[in-house]
Each structure stands twice: as C-alpha cells, then as structure tokens.
Design an enzyme around this catalytic site. Structure first.
Site, PDB file in Angstrom:
ATOM      1  N   ASN A  67      -9.113   5.853 -12.844  1.00 53.63           N
ATOM      2  CA  ASN A  67      -7.594   5.862 -13.295  1.00 53.63           C
ATOM      3  C   ASN A  67      -6.417   4.814 -12.519  1.00 53.63           C
ATOM      4  OD1 ASN A  67      -4.411   6.367 -13.732  1.00 53.63           O
ATOM      5  ND2 ASN A  67      -4.816   8.947 -12.933  1.00 53.63           N
ATOM      6  N   TRP A  68      -6.367   4.229 -13.397  1.00 51.04           N
ATOM      7  CA  TRP A  68      -5.846   2.381 -12.499  1.00 51.04           C
ATOM      8  C   TRP A  68      -4.936   3.020 -12.289  1.00 51.04           C
ATOM      9  CZ3 TRP A  68      -7.292  -2.806 -15.223  1.00 51.04           C
ATOM     10  CH2 TRP A  68      -8.686  -2.429 -15.041  1.00 51.04           C
ATOM     11  N   LYS A  69      -4.065   3.902 -12.925  1.00 46.24           N
ATOM     12  CA  LYS A  69      -2.240   4.080 -11.367  1.00 46.24           C
ATOM     13  C   LYS A  69      -1.945   2.892 -12.185  1.00 46.24           C
ATOM     14  CE  LYS A  69      -4.050   8.373  -9.389  1.00 46.24           C
ATOM     15  NZ  LYS A  69      -3.497   9.449  -8.593  1.00 46.24           N
ATOM     16  N   HIS A  73      -1.471  14.251 -15.833  1.00 46.50           N
ATOM     17  CA  HIS A  73      -1.719  14.248 -14.941  1.00 46.50           C
ATOM     18  C   HIS A  73      -0.543  14.843 -13.820  1.00 46.50           C
ATOM     19  CE1 HIS A  73      -2.792  11.903 -11.267  1.00 46.50           C
ATOM     20  NE2 HIS A  73      -3.793  11.775 -11.584  1.00 46.50           N
ATOM     21  N   GLU A 132       0.665  13.410 -11.277  1.00 49.52           N
ATOM     22  CA  GLU A 132       1.734  12.771 -11.079  1.00 49.52           C
ATOM     23  C   GLU A 132       2.870  12.383 -12.437  1.00 49.52           C
ATOM     24  OE1 GLU A 132      -0.879   9.242 -10.183  1.00 49.52           O
ATOM     25  OE2 GLU A 132      -1.086  10.090  -8.332  1.00 49.52           O
ATOM     26  N   GLU A 137      -8.453  18.746 -10.823  1.00 42.05           N
ATOM     27  CA  GLU A 137      -7.988  17.412  -9.530  1.00 42.05           C
ATOM     28  C   GLU A 137      -6.223  18.656  -8.522  1.00 42.05           C
ATOM     29  OE1 GLU A 137      -8.015  13.293 -10.216  1.00 42.05           O
ATOM     30  OE2 GLU A 137      -5.808  13.668 -11.266  1.00 42.05           O
ATOM     31  N   GLY A 170      -5.746  10.793  -3.314  1.00 40.94           N
ATOM     32  CA  GLY A 170      -5.208  10.207  -2.994  1.00 40.94           C
ATOM     33  C   GLY A 170      -5.059  10.448  -1.288  1.00 40.94           C
ATOM     34  N   SER A 200     -10.208  11.583  -4.457  1.00 41.86           N
ATOM     35  CA  SER A 200     -10.365  11.386  -3.120  1.00 41.86           C
ATOM     36  C   SER A 200     -11.966  11.665  -4.075  1.00 41.86           C
ATOM     37  CB  SER A 200     -10.179  12.271  -2.405  1.00 41.86           C
ATOM     38  OG  SER A 200      -8.871  11.884  -1.724  1.00 41.86           O
ATOM     39  N   GLY A 207      -9.259   7.680  -8.854  1.00 44.49           N
ATOM     40  CA  GLY A 207      -7.945   6.705  -8.630  1.00 44.49           C
ATOM     41  C   GLY A 207      -8.679   5.692  -7.735  1.00 44.49           C
ATOM     42  N   GLY A 208      -7.606   6.085  -6.115  1.00 42.45           N
ATOM     43  CA  GLY A 208      -8.158   4.794  -6.164  1.00 42.45           C
ATOM     44  C   GLY A 208      -9.165   3.530  -6.187  1.00 42.45           C
TER      45      GLY A 208
END
Ligand code: 13P
Length: 246
Positions: free
Chosen positions: A9-11, A93, A95, A164, A170, A208, A229-230
């Site tokens: 997930n590049w966000k 998600h 977010e 999640e 994150g 994470s 993610g990251g």
C-alpha cells in the site's frame, strides 16, 4: 494451503521516476512464490498497469466510490478501476475510517460495488489502542467485518480481509505473531460461519511489517500474507517481505 498474498500500500507516496524504479526492481526480482500486488495512488494506475502488464504482478487502488457514476466530484468509480485493470482495491483502511469518517456501512457498500465490477475488495479491519486496552479488540473487528459479510451475502467469500491494528500502523510497533494470529483466528471463524469457505479465503496482516518480522508473522496458521505500508516503498525491503511469504 493457497498461495500467500503480499500487497504493497503505497499510500500517498511516489513520483513517476521513483515508481518506475520500484516497479522495475519488482519485475526483476520475479518469480515470487507468493502473489504480489501494489495498491497505488489513482493517478499512477495507468502507468503501473503499463509497467506490469504481461507479468503476473497485480495492481490496485486504495479506495473507491460507493456510487456507480454521477455528480460526485473527485470520486473514482469501481468501473473506472476495472478499466485500469485493477485486481484489488483497499476499502476501509483505518486512515479512511478515521480521517474521512467512513462508517462500517459505507465500507461495506464500497466492497460491494468493487466486487460487482470484478475488483476484489481488500477489506481492512482493526482496533485502536484504546479499544485493545479496553478488551474490545474482538468485538470491534467482528463488527467491522460483519457489516461487509451482510452486504456481500453469498459473495462474501470473494473478498480479501486485512487485519490492521491501528496502533501498529506506521508506528514500528508490530503486533506479535501471537497477537495477530489470535485475531486472524477469530476472523476466520467468523468468515467460516458466514461462507463455509473460509479455508480458501485470504486474511492478510498489516501494521509495521518489515523484512525482519515478516517470516514469523507469515508462519502463523491463519496469516495468509501481508498488507505492507512503509516497507513497500523500498524495493529491497518489499522484495524481502514477498520472499518471506513464499
Ligand atoms: P505500515 O506498514 O507503514 O505500518 O502501514 C501499514 C498499512 O497501513 C498498510 O495498509
């Protein structure tokens, strides 16, 4: 057991040169024993599709409108995602649930419109730290998933679920494999009761996930892969995570 799935997930990250480099690295690292996908910002779907076409790598989006079409300025429909070759779309998600006030019902409707267009929804569920500390983890994720199960009806087995925990996203604070497995088992039991086909369904862990914790997470019996993610923005890290799943 079915093939694991790892989704990046590049966000809201990326640029045309950086994306091209990342996708080229992924293509060069094939084959993977896991299915691998990237969920990219809308504006990069077209060039992601062009880069990955003809490979077994998959792509998708990070959200979808609940509406089919119409006067919804700024929104993107499931039909448009299908036209861009999206295999997946993230829905619910945290977010978006938190930052855009998305309700369980809205998330469920988004999952439904996606499936209706042949785009597999990756339905994200997860508790906040306050909910976990209050002992409400199970109730929260079951409530979130239940809305989608009811909306999808007999198609519920077609979705992918991603657990999640909000407190792990994150933050560098990963759920332990045991914590994640416990929730995954709850979700699988709920899916089994609803569909009778939960053994063939994919339940991802996200929060994470890194190269050094991925293998232990993926070794859990009810964890079928990861939503990353990251670490999905760094080619070497993402490739290592994909390999850990296979
Ligand atoms: P991080 O891997 O950066 O914690 O993000 C997880 C996530 O939100 C994936 O959807």
């Amino acid at each position: 057991m079915h093939r694991p799935l790892v989704v990046g997930n590049w966000k809201m990250h990326g640029s045309r040169p950086a994306n091209a480099e990342l996708l080229a690295a992924l293509l060069a690292a094939r084959p993977f024993a896991a299915d691998v996908a990237v969920c990219v910002p809308y504006v990069y779907l077209h060039e992601t599709a062009a880069a990955l076409a003809g490979s077994e790598l998959r792509w998708g989006a990070q959200d979808v409108s609940e509406h089919a079409q119409g006067a919804y300025t700024g929104e993107i429909s499931a039909a448009m995602l299908a036209e861009c070759g999206c295999r997946y779309v993230l829905v619910g998600h945290s977010e978006r649930r938190a930052g855009h006030a998305e309700s369980d019902m809205l998330v469920a409707r988004k999952a439904q419109v996606a499936l209706a267009r042949g785009v597999t929804p990756i339905v994200c569920v997860g508790e906040t730290l306050a909910e976990r500390d209050a002992g409400h983890t199970e109730a929260v994720v079951k409530r979130q998933l239940s809305a989608v199960i009811h909306q999808l009806g007999h198609c519920a087995a077609e979705m992918v679920v991603a657990y999640e925990p909000v407190w792990a996203i994150g933050t560098g604070r990963t759920a332990t494999p045991e914590q994640a497995q416990a929730v995954h088992a709850v979700l699988r039991a709920q899916l089994q009761a609803a569909t009778g086909r939960a053994a063939s369904m994919t339940i991802l862990y996200g929060g994470s996930v890194k190269p050094d914790n991925a293998a232990l997470l993926f070794a859990q019996p009810d964890i079928d892969g990861g939503l990353v993610g990251g670490a999905s923005l760094q080619a070497a890290d993402f490739i290592a995570i994909c390999r850990a799943a296979g």
